[in-house]
Structures are given as structure tokens and as C-alpha cells.
Motif scaffolding. Structure first.
Motif, short mmCIF file in Angstrom:
data_model
loop_
_atom_site.label_atom_id
_atom_site.label_comp_id
_atom_site.label_asym_id
_atom_site.label_seq_id
_atom_site.Cartn_x
_atom_site.Cartn_y
_atom_site.Cartn_z
N ARG A 35 28.63 -36.93 13.24
CA ARG A 35 27.80 -37.22 12.07
C ARG A 35 28.64 -37.35 10.80
O ARG A 35 28.35 -38.18 9.93
N ALA A 83 20.63 -41.43 11.13
CA ALA A 83 20.81 -40.26 11.98
C ALA A 83 20.07 -39.04 11.46
O ALA A 83 19.77 -38.11 12.23
N ASN A 118 20.85 -29.68 14.27
CA ASN A 118 21.11 -30.53 13.12
C ASN A 118 21.42 -29.69 11.88
O ASN A 118 20.59 -28.96 11.38
#
Length: 418
Positions: free
Chosen positions: A13, A27, A162
């Protein structure tokens, strides 16, 4: 293994933020899980799942490509767009499309064994599917990553990881920019509760929610990318992403609507077709002429021609006000033949190159100017167009693998798909 995988995905990421503001923003709208319930990676449309052992063996560049592969499956709504098509062949078509998009960016690579068919990558996934289904031996699917249901996460190494999870129902990115203060980490119980709710929702409701979710994501990602680069997205990326902003209207429905849409008076919906999901206006008033041409240059197969003629005859049999004149055309045109439910369809003629101009010249001579009229042309779109648009509404019905819709200088374009 769990902590290692979290670090690997976080690194992916971070690289996306440096290499592609568009993908980095996109994303933010996907949650990802590390789980041994699947062999490699997959998505059911919104969440992304990675096998920790498979992920660990990839190079950083391959991990980035894998992440984007699953992300694009979700963003392009590949799960819901499949409808009743064969799942495995649809997965193959979707893989070809997203791998082509990733490689075309020039910054990412796909893992070894990823499907590539460069000659098909410019088409929509529906068209790629139609082209593949005609093959005797379509390519094999390395792994089915369009998941039919949410995996059982009881075997996962860790839950949602995340570090900037901004895609919950009550949290949205601030203009597409990530912020540590706005990050929202979900606990195991929160994730389990949401997945349970997803399983209870109707498939139709889930599809509608996903469509809204990803369209919002694409809109924000596009704004971020254009604000940073002060330009448009790459052509291939913009074309494919634009597909989900358009209603997926079956070409048969579009054809019916086009041919009965005239300036005449209407008397509500024709109840004969409501059971088919076709809410078509019942046409009253003066007759309408349809000038139809079928490309016989070799690009339109017998199957497409048979289906198309069957649909036309169904329309004309249901609406006696519509009168159809049929031509065949390659570099020349042959006809006209009156098409109805009684007369046999004449044998196709042609086989040479493609030139659209003779047909439009023939229509100009045939049209009396006293009746409403429309033009319908079945073709792959590769040929010579008239210099000027005709005075009549024109519908191009384009066979799978045909010219891009923006390559037609006039008229409306609908793609011939099952």
C-alpha cells in the motif's frame, strides 16, 4: 506469519501511494484479510483475501500486481456483472482484462502464470467472454479468484489489517487522502458482525450496495489522480472503469426500445412483454420504417446473424406499424428485402471488404421522407464511414471484438452480447 503478512501488505500500500495516487486511493475502499481458507488470493466483490504462504513467496513487485488484480476485480464489479454466464470462463475473461490493465500501466507486474492475451485486453470483459466461448480450447484458469461466497475466516491468520481502513459505512476518505487521525481499525468482532450481515442481505441488495461503493471509490480516486497529474487517466484504465458507470442493458432490450422509440403517441406499457422485464411503450399512430443492414464481410458469424434476425422478426411481428427493409453489405450492398414473419430471409451475400457508404446511399434513395424511419446496422465497425451523418437516427449493433464505441462518428452503439 500473520505479522509478516501484515507488513508485506502494508508495504504494498505504501508503494502504491508513491507510484499511483489513483490505485492508492482506490485501495482505501477495500478491506483485506490474511486467511488460509483460500489457496492464493480472491475477492467476493468488496473484501480481498490472501493466503499467507502464497503471499510470502512472491516478490514485492508481484505482490503489488496481485493486490491490484484483486482490487480491480472488485472495482470493475466483475462478480455482479457475470449474471448467468459460466463462472470459470467469466473468471478467465476477467483475469485477461485486469492483467492487461495492470501491465499497461508500466509500473507493475503480475505473478508468474497470470493470464495474458494482449489482443483481447482492449475489450470489455463481456466481449472477451463472448470471444472465448467460441473457442474450442479457451485458456485454462490458473486459480478461481472470483469467489462465489465469503470464505470461512475461522482459519485466518489475522483479521482485517488495514492501517487506514476508511471504507466503513460511516467513514469516507477526506478527498481521497489518507490520514492517521481518520483511520478506523475494526476489531475481529466488528468484522465478523459485518460479514454476517452481508450473508443475510439479498443478492440484489448486495449488488446495488457494491455498485454504489465502487463508483464512489472510482470517483474519488479519479479526482485525486487528476488533481496531482493535471490530466486524464490512461486511456485503457479510463475505458474499463467507465464501463461500470454505464447501465448494463441487454442489447435485445436496447434494440426493442430503439425501434419503438418514435415521435408517435404512446398508450402506456405493452403488457405482452412485462413478464420478460421489457417495459416497452405500446406504439400507436403512423407506421415506422426500419432500414436494417447486416455486415457480411466475414466479421459477423452465422450465430450472431441468426440471433439478430430472430430478434428483429419478433419485434416486427409484435408491432405491425413497423416495416423493415433488409440489406446485406460488404464493400457493396445487396437488397433491399422486405423482412416480416412470413417471408423467408434471403441468403446472405457478400464476403469482401467493408464499406458502410453504399448502404447509407441506398437508404437515402429508399426513404420516402413521408414516414418516420430509423437505421440499424449490425457490424464489427471496421469499415469506411460516410463523411456526413444521415438525417435518420442510427443504431450500430456491434459484434463481440468490434470497434470501440467511441470509434463510431455518429449514431448510438450497443454491443452484441449474450
Amino acid at each position: 506469519m500473520s505479522d509478516d503478512c501484515q507488513a508485506l501488505l502494508s508495504a504494498t500500500r505504501l508503494r502504491l501511494r508513491m507510484q499511483s495516487p489513483f490505485f492508492a486511493t482506490l485501495a482505501l475502499f477495500a478491506r483485506y484479510y490474511v486467511t488460509e481458507a483460500i489457496p492464493t488470493a480472491g475477492t467476493e466483490g468488496k473484501n480481498i483475501y490472501f493466503n499467507p504462504h502464497y503471499l510470502a513467496q512472491l516478490t514485492p513487485a508481484e505482490r503489488d500486481g496481485l493486490f491490484l488484480h484483486e482490487l480491480l476485480h472488485g472495482a470493475l464489479l466483475h462478480q455482479s456483472r457475470r449474471a448467468s454466464r459460466l463462472p470459470e470462463l467469466w473468471n478467465i475473461a476477467a483475469d485477461i482484462v485486469v492483467n492487461g490493465m495492470i501491465v499497461a500501466e508500466g509500473k507493475f507486474v503480475i505473478p508468474k502464470g497470470g493470464l495474458r492475451e494482449p489482443e483481447l485486453e482492449k475489450y470489455s470483459v463481456e466481449e472477451v467472454y463472448e470471444l472465448l466461448i467460441k473457442r474450442e480450447s479457451p485458456p485454462a484458469l490458473p486459480i478461481a479468484d472470483l469467489l462465489q461466497e465469503i470464505p470461512n475466516l475461522t482459519t485466518q491468520s489475522d483479521s482485517n489489517n488495514n492501517d487506514n481502513d476508511l471504507n466503513s459505512n460511516d467513514s469516507e476518505p477526506n478527498g481521497g487522502q489518507s490520514s492517521a487521525n481518520s483511520s478506523k481499525i475494526h476489531s475481529h468482532s466488528q468484522d465478523d458482525q459485518e460479514i454476517h450481515r452481508n450473508r443475510l442481505e439479498s443478492p440484489r441488495h448486495q449488488e446495488e450496495q457494491l455498485a454504489v461503493h465502487w463508483r464512489n471509490a472510482i470517483q474519488q480516486a479519479t479526482v485525486v489522480a487528476r488533481s496531482q497529474f493535471q490530466g486524464n487517466l490512461p486511456e485503457g484504465l479510463e475505458r474499463h472503469l467507465g464501463e461500470i458507470g454505464q447501465p448494463q442493458l441487454d442489447w435485445r432490450t436496447y434494440l426493442w426500445r430503439f425501434l419503438v422509440h418514435t415521435p408517435n403517441d404512446f398508450q402506456g406499457y405493452d403488457r405482452r412483454f412485462i413478464h420478460q422485464g421489457l417495459y416497452l411503450e405500446a406504439l400507436v399512430g403512423e407506421s415506422v420504417e426500419v432500414f436494417c443492414c447486416i455486415d457480411t464481410s466475414g466479421s459477423v458469424g452465422d450465430e450472431e446473424m441468426g440471433i439478430f434476425l430472430s430478434e428483429l422478426r419478433g419485434i416486427f411481428g409484435s408491432y405491425p406499424q413497423i416495416k423493415c427493409w433488409l440489406w446485406y453489405a460488404d464493400a457493396d450492398c445487396y437488397g433491399p428485402y422486405e423482412l416480416d414473419n412470413l417471408n423467408a430471409v434471403p441468403k446472405p451475400q457478400g464476403g469482401g471488404g467493408t464499406d458502410f457508404r453504399p448502404f447509407f446511399t441506398a437508404v437515402d434513395e429508399k426513404w420516402s421522407r413521408e414516414k418516420q424511419a430509423v437505421i440499424c446496422y449490425l457490424t464489427d465497425g471496421y469499415g469506411s464511414f460516410p463523411d456526413q451523418a444521415p438525417p435518420l437516427d442510427t443504431l450500430w449493433v456491434v459484434s463481440p471484438g468490434g470497434k470501440n464505441s467511441d470509434g463510431f462518428p455518429f449514431g448510438e452503439v450497443v454491443r452484441l452480447r449474450s
